[in-house]
Scaffold this motif. Structure first.
Motif, PDB file in Angstrom:
ATOM      1  N   ILE A 100       0.842  -1.202   0.000  1.00 14.17           N
ATOM      2  CA  ILE A 100       0.000   0.000   0.000  1.00 14.17           C
ATOM      3  C   ILE A 100       0.875   1.250   0.000  1.00 14.17           C
ATOM      4  N   PHE A 101       1.871   1.284   0.877  1.00 15.03           N
ATOM      5  CA  PHE A 101       2.801   2.416   0.950  1.00 15.03           C
ATOM      6  C   PHE A 101       3.471   2.652  -0.401  1.00 15.03           C
ATOM      7  N   SER A 102       3.942   1.591  -1.010  1.00 13.16           N
ATOM      8  CA  SER A 102       4.623   1.697  -2.300  1.00 13.16           C
ATOM      9  C   SER A 102       3.692   2.284  -3.356  1.00 13.16           C
TER      10      SER A 102
ATOM     11  N   TRP B  16       8.922   2.998   7.701  1.00 15.23           N
ATOM     12  CA  TRP B  16       9.144   2.531   9.066  1.00 15.23           C
ATOM     13  C   TRP B  16       8.487   3.471  10.074  1.00 15.23           C
ATOM     14  N   HIS B  17       8.517   4.777   9.804  1.00 15.41           N
ATOM     15  CA  HIS B  17       7.887   5.733  10.717  1.00 15.41           C
ATOM     16  C   HIS B  17       6.355   5.638  10.669  1.00 15.41           C
ATOM     17  N   LEU B  18       5.803   5.149   9.568  1.00  7.74           N
ATOM     18  CA  LEU B  18       4.351   4.991   9.481  1.00  7.74           C
ATOM     19  C   LEU B  18       3.845   3.765  10.240  1.00  7.74           C
ATOM     20  N   ILE B  19       4.689   2.755  10.393  1.00 11.10           N
ATOM     21  CA  ILE B  19       4.220   1.499  11.010  1.00 11.10           C
ATOM     22  C   ILE B  19       4.864   1.199  12.358  1.00 11.10           C
TER      23      ILE B  19
ATOM     24  N   ARG C  95      -3.507   1.470   9.754  1.00 15.54           N
ATOM     25  CA  ARG C  95      -3.939   2.702   9.083  1.00 15.54           C
ATOM     26  C   ARG C  95      -2.956   3.163   7.997  1.00 15.54           C
ATOM     27  N   ILE C  96      -2.217   2.250   7.440  1.00 12.89           N
ATOM     28  CA  ILE C  96      -1.229   2.581   6.410  1.00 12.89           C
ATOM     29  C   ILE C  96      -1.875   3.231   5.178  1.00 12.89           C
ATOM     30  N   ASN C  97      -3.159   2.976   4.965  1.00 16.35           N
ATOM     31  CA  ASN C  97      -3.852   3.563   3.812  1.00 16.35           C
ATOM     32  C   ASN C  97      -4.499   4.914   4.139  1.00 16.35           C
ATOM     33  N   TRP C  98      -4.269   5.463   5.310  1.00 10.30           N
ATOM     34  CA  TRP C  98      -4.846   6.749   5.682  1.00 10.30           C
ATOM     35  C   TRP C  98      -4.010   7.969   5.304  1.00 10.30           C
ATOM     36  N   PRO C  99      -2.681   7.928   5.378  1.00 11.84           N
ATOM     37  CA  PRO C  99      -1.922   9.163   5.117  1.00 11.84           C
ATOM     38  C   PRO C  99      -2.247   9.830   3.787  1.00 11.84           C
ATOM     39  N   ARG C 100      -2.286   9.075   2.721  1.00 12.59           N
ATOM     40  CA  ARG C 100      -2.584   9.678   1.424  1.00 12.59           C
ATOM     41  C   ARG C 100      -3.984  10.283   1.411  1.00 12.59           C
ATOM     42  N   ALA C 101      -4.957   9.556   1.966  1.00 16.03           N
ATOM     43  CA  ALA C 101      -6.336  10.061   1.996  1.00 16.03           C
ATOM     44  C   ALA C 101      -6.417  11.373   2.771  1.00 16.03           C
ATOM     45  N   VAL C 102      -5.728  11.457   3.887  1.00 16.11           N
ATOM     46  CA  VAL C 102      -5.746  12.682   4.702  1.00 16.11           C
ATOM     47  C   VAL C 102      -5.081  13.828   3.934  1.00 16.11           C
ATOM     48  N   ILE C 103      -3.947  13.573   3.335  1.00 15.29           N
ATOM     49  CA  ILE C 103      -3.238  14.603   2.561  1.00 15.29           C
ATOM     50  C   ILE C 103      -4.124  15.124   1.433  1.00 15.29           C
TER      51      ILE C 103
END
Length: 166
Positions: free
Chosen positions: A30-32, A63-66, A85-93
């Motif tokens: 997901i991060f990639s 690593w800082h996200l997980i 919640r690895i799929n949240w950062p992009r959605a929030v941004i």
């Protein structure tokens, strides 16, 4: 926590048989997809991950996200809620322009260095994304669920006293 229907469903640790390695692999995919293969935009600039590889072989941003630093100066440890919640950062941004999230900018001091950071949060401060400001882009520093009341109060006070993001 307030409901945010635009946020993706979090991963569930139990769906990976409570196996940290399996969940980490799924989270990395997901991060990639979200930050390496493509880049979200924030105020007209790309948001890029910090790709420096750490001793564990993971990129710094991933690593800082997980993971979480439980004690200053100690190694970071895997944290289930962050990974889920690895799929949240992009959605929030990507919701910044819509006004569905709040953002403050603050000068960060660490190790004698200074950098401007944008803190993008859900309106109830229950989740936070931290970006480092660069001339041509933003760097994804970290993102995490905010679970401690004193941290929520601190963020609310910062928001009340700091400059807002443009």
């Amino acid at each position: 926590m307030t409901e945010y229907p635009w946020l993706p469903q979090p991963l569930e640790y139990r769906d990976f048989d409570n196996d940290e390695a399996r969940m980490t692999d799924a989270a990395y995919a997901i991060f990639s997809n979200d930050f390496i293969d493509s880049h979200p935009e924030c105020s007209g600039k790309a948001v890029k991950p910090i790709l420096t590889l750490l001793a564990n072989g993971m990129e710094e941003s991933f690593w800082h996200l997980i993971s979480e630093e439980k004690k200053k100066g100690r190694p970071r440890v895997f944290e289930v809620q962050r990974c889920e919640r690895i799929n949240w950062p992009r959605a929030v941004i990507e919701r910044l322009a819509s006004g569905d999230v709040i953002c403050l900018k603050k000068l960060h001091h660490e190790g004698g260095k200074k950098e401007w950071r944008w803190k993008i949060a859900l309106n109830d401060f229950s989740y936070l994304v931290v970006l480092a400001v660069r001339r041509t882009c933003f760097l994804l520093r970290t993102a995490y669920p905010v679970t401690r009341n004193h941290t929520i109060v601190k963020l609310a006070n910062e928001y009340a006293s700091c400059d807002r993001c443009p």
